[in-house]
Design a protein around this motif. Structure first.
Motif, PDB file in Angstrom:
ATOM      1  N   THR A  14       8.128  -6.559   0.378  1.00 44.60           N
ATOM      2  CA  THR A  14       6.988  -5.886   1.002  1.00 44.60           C
ATOM      3  C   THR A  14       6.726  -6.555   2.339  1.00 44.60           C
ATOM      4  N   VAL A  15       6.662  -5.740   3.388  1.00 41.95           N
ATOM      5  CA  VAL A  15       6.379  -6.226   4.731  1.00 41.95           C
ATOM      6  C   VAL A  15       5.310  -5.320   5.333  1.00 41.95           C
ATOM      7  N   ASN A  16       4.245  -5.927   5.830  1.00 38.98           N
ATOM      8  CA  ASN A  16       3.168  -5.164   6.474  1.00 38.98           C
ATOM      9  C   ASN A  16       2.722  -3.966   5.638  1.00 38.98           C
ATOM     10  N   SER A  17       2.471  -4.180   4.387  1.00 39.35           N
ATOM     11  CA  SER A  17       1.928  -3.194   3.442  1.00 39.35           C
ATOM     12  C   SER A  17       2.923  -2.119   3.017  1.00 39.35           C
ATOM     13  N   VAL A  18       4.218  -2.277   3.344  1.00 40.08           N
ATOM     14  CA  VAL A  18       5.240  -1.306   2.940  1.00 40.08           C
ATOM     15  C   VAL A  18       6.252  -1.997   2.034  1.00 40.08           C
ATOM     16  N   THR A  19       6.489  -1.424   0.862  1.00 35.88           N
ATOM     17  CA  THR A  19       7.475  -1.934  -0.085  1.00 35.88           C
ATOM     18  C   THR A  19       8.687  -1.018  -0.059  1.00 35.88           C
ATOM     19  N   LEU A  20       9.882  -1.615  -0.046  1.00 38.53           N
ATOM     20  CA  LEU A  20      11.131  -0.849  -0.102  1.00 38.53           C
ATOM     21  C   LEU A  20      11.795  -1.072  -1.445  1.00 38.53           C
TER      22      LEU A  20
ATOM     23  N   ARG B  50       0.833  -1.207   0.000  1.00 35.76           N
ATOM     24  CA  ARG B  50       0.000   0.000   0.000  1.00 35.76           C
ATOM     25  C   ARG B  50       0.865   1.253   0.000  1.00 35.76           C
ATOM     26  N   HIS B  51       2.060   1.160   0.591  1.00 37.61           N
ATOM     27  CA  HIS B  51       2.995   2.279   0.648  1.00 37.61           C
ATOM     28  C   HIS B  51       4.322   1.843   0.046  1.00 37.61           C
ATOM     29  N   VAL B  52       4.976   2.762  -0.671  1.00 41.04           N
ATOM     30  CA  VAL B  52       6.260   2.460  -1.299  1.00 41.04           C
ATOM     31  C   VAL B  52       7.291   3.490  -0.836  1.00 41.04           C
ATOM     32  N   ILE B  53       8.390   2.967  -0.292  1.00 44.39           N
ATOM     33  CA  ILE B  53       9.531   3.798   0.089  1.00 44.39           C
ATOM     34  C   ILE B  53      10.632   3.545  -0.927  1.00 44.39           C
ATOM     35  N   LYS B  54      11.070   4.601  -1.585  1.00 46.92           N
ATOM     36  CA  LYS B  54      12.211   4.514  -2.499  1.00 46.92           C
ATOM     37  C   LYS B  54      13.372   5.212  -1.811  1.00 46.92           C
TER      38      LYS B  54
END
Length: 168
Positions: free
Chosen positions: A121-127, A87-91
């Motif tokens: 992706t862990v707990n709706s966060v993708t790195l 759901r969230h993406v951190i670049k």
């Protein structure tokens, strides 16, 4: 947070055709083949959030290239995903200036403390790793759901992960 549509073959074929037409208009005879691949991949990822495996044969057939060539381009460029993002993406920037300001510590901490490795992706966060966001003086820099952030050190990363996981 981005909103993507579910996979739809007809929509994918429409996007592929539209991008190929634009490439042909811009490049002339060179625009009908592999020259159109990057714009097609960007359009598919923009629509679906990733380049679905079902799109690979559609692209290969349309551009008259092998499926291996399409997969090779997808895997070569770090920005393309072959699975849906969280759901969230951190670049997180991993270029030299951000490394000098601590991005490697931040990346290691995200992996150790949160189990979040690049591409995962862990707990709706993708790195995702990226290489230069143009915010070098204020690194480590990150794009979080397409919003530029500065000073993403270990403590900022922890606060960010907590905030993102609390959001719907």
């Amino acid at each position: 947070m981005s909103s993507y549509m579910p996979w739809n073959t007809e929509h994918a074929e429409s996007l592929i055709a539209a991008e190929q037409r634009q490439a042909q208009a811009f490049y002339g005879d060179d625009g009908h083949g592999a020259t159109a691949m990057l714009p097609i991949l960007h359009a598919l990822q923009g629509a679906f959030g990733y380049v679905p495996p079902d799109a690979v044969p559609l692209i290969a057939d349309r551009l008259n290239i092998s499926k291996a060539e399409v997969r090779g381009v997808i895997s070569f460029y770090h920005d393309f995903r072959d699975a849906p993002p969280g759901r969230h993406v951190i670049k997180l920037c991993r270029a030299e200036a951000c490394q000098a300001n601590g991005s490697e510590r931040t990346a290691a901490h995200l992996a150790d403390a949160h189990g979040l490795h690049p591409g995962a992706t862990v707990n709706s966060v993708t790195l995702q790793n990226v290489y230069c966001l143009g915010n070098c003086a204020l690194g480590p820099a990150a794009l979080v759901d397409d919003v530029l952030m500065a000073g993403v050190d270990v403590s900022a990363a922890d606060a960010l992960i907590t905030r993102l996981q609390e959001q719907p």
